[in-house]
Design an enzyme around this catalytic site. Sequence first.
Site, mmCIF file in Angstrom:
data_model
loop_
_atom_site.group_PDB
_atom_site.id
_atom_site.type_symbol
_atom_site.label_atom_id
_atom_site.label_comp_id
_atom_site.label_asym_id
_atom_site.label_seq_id
_atom_site.Cartn_x
_atom_site.Cartn_y
_atom_site.Cartn_z
ATOM 1 N N CYS A 24 -60.588 16.124 -0.595
ATOM 2 C CA CYS A 24 -59.854 16.979 0.520
ATOM 3 C C CYS A 24 -59.159 18.235 -0.526
ATOM 4 O O CYS A 24 -60.020 18.316 -1.621
ATOM 5 C CB CYS A 24 -58.624 16.134 1.082
ATOM 6 S SG CYS A 24 -57.360 15.602 -0.009
ATOM 7 N N HIS A 44 -58.242 -5.612 -18.811
ATOM 8 C CA HIS A 44 -58.320 -5.004 -17.308
ATOM 9 C C HIS A 44 -58.277 -5.946 -16.384
ATOM 10 O O HIS A 44 -57.715 -5.616 -15.242
ATOM 11 C CB HIS A 44 -59.100 -3.781 -17.598
ATOM 12 C CG HIS A 44 -58.854 -2.935 -18.784
ATOM 13 N ND1 HIS A 44 -58.019 -2.171 -19.066
ATOM 14 C CD2 HIS A 44 -59.794 -2.721 -19.748
ATOM 15 C CE1 HIS A 44 -58.137 -1.577 -19.952
ATOM 16 N NE2 HIS A 44 -59.365 -1.938 -20.511
ATOM 17 N N ASP A 53 -62.217 16.297 4.280
ATOM 18 C CA ASP A 53 -61.514 16.983 5.481
ATOM 19 C C ASP A 53 -62.121 18.432 5.274
ATOM 20 O O ASP A 53 -62.931 18.617 4.442
ATOM 21 C CB ASP A 53 -60.127 16.898 5.130
ATOM 22 C CG ASP A 53 -59.442 17.735 4.157
ATOM 23 O OD1 ASP A 53 -60.366 18.184 3.218
ATOM 24 O OD2 ASP A 53 -58.177 17.837 3.951
ATOM 25 N N HIS A 87 -61.062 1.000 -16.866
ATOM 26 C CA HIS A 87 -59.891 0.422 -16.871
ATOM 27 C C HIS A 87 -59.396 -0.351 -15.614
ATOM 28 O O HIS A 87 -58.910 -1.378 -15.359
ATOM 29 C CB HIS A 87 -58.692 1.051 -17.398
ATOM 30 C CG HIS A 87 -59.069 1.528 -18.872
ATOM 31 N ND1 HIS A 87 -57.852 2.312 -19.394
ATOM 32 C CD2 HIS A 87 -59.983 1.485 -19.348
ATOM 33 C CE1 HIS A 87 -58.547 2.845 -20.589
ATOM 34 N NE2 HIS A 87 -59.565 2.263 -20.545
ATOM 35 N N THR A 140 -56.569 18.752 -2.368
ATOM 36 C CA THR A 140 -55.914 18.260 -3.574
ATOM 37 C C THR A 140 -56.430 16.819 -4.040
ATOM 38 O O THR A 140 -56.333 16.367 -5.186
ATOM 39 C CB THR A 140 -54.454 18.051 -3.769
ATOM 40 O OG1 THR A 140 -54.169 17.278 -2.787
ATOM 41 C CG2 THR A 140 -53.931 19.603 -3.397
ATOM 42 N N GLY A 141 -57.061 15.937 -3.063
ATOM 43 C CA GLY A 141 -57.533 14.728 -3.336
ATOM 44 C C GLY A 141 -56.472 13.679 -3.093
ATOM 45 O O GLY A 141 -56.383 12.437 -3.002
#
Length: 146
Positions: free
Chosen positions: A65, A133, A8, A98, A67-68
């Site tokens: 973005c 995993h 963004d 993982h 903050t993500g």
Amino acid sequence: MIIPIASDHAGYKLKEQVKAFLQARGQETLDYGCPDEQSVDYPDYAALVAAGVGAGKYERGILICGTGIGMSIAANKFPGVRAALCHSVFTAQCAREHNNANILALGARVLSAPEALEMVRVWLETPFAGARHAQRLEKISRLEKS
């Protein structure tokens, strides 16, 4: 492997740095925008990358973005997407090792460019560990289908 990348407005500058970093490593990228720092809605750009990754068109993608957080939430709405919001090299490594994360989400307002680039490098170079995993990821896939 082609890596689609999108951001963004808050992530635009870091997106450009990540794209240049990848290209300098010989990695092919596909820029889904945004084209500048003018305000946009992050879900629109997350959807462009996540739809392709979720459908298997791309093996991995990167979203950025402020903050993500928003990008990772939006991307994880797509079946087959395992978008990991990472905030350190350790979390980027674990996201691949993982969780077999196929989208890396980064926060441009919480990471320096050198931190983010090292996280991208580690995320790309870390293989999925499989074994125990894999059974956990299968459980996540079943949740997705229910």
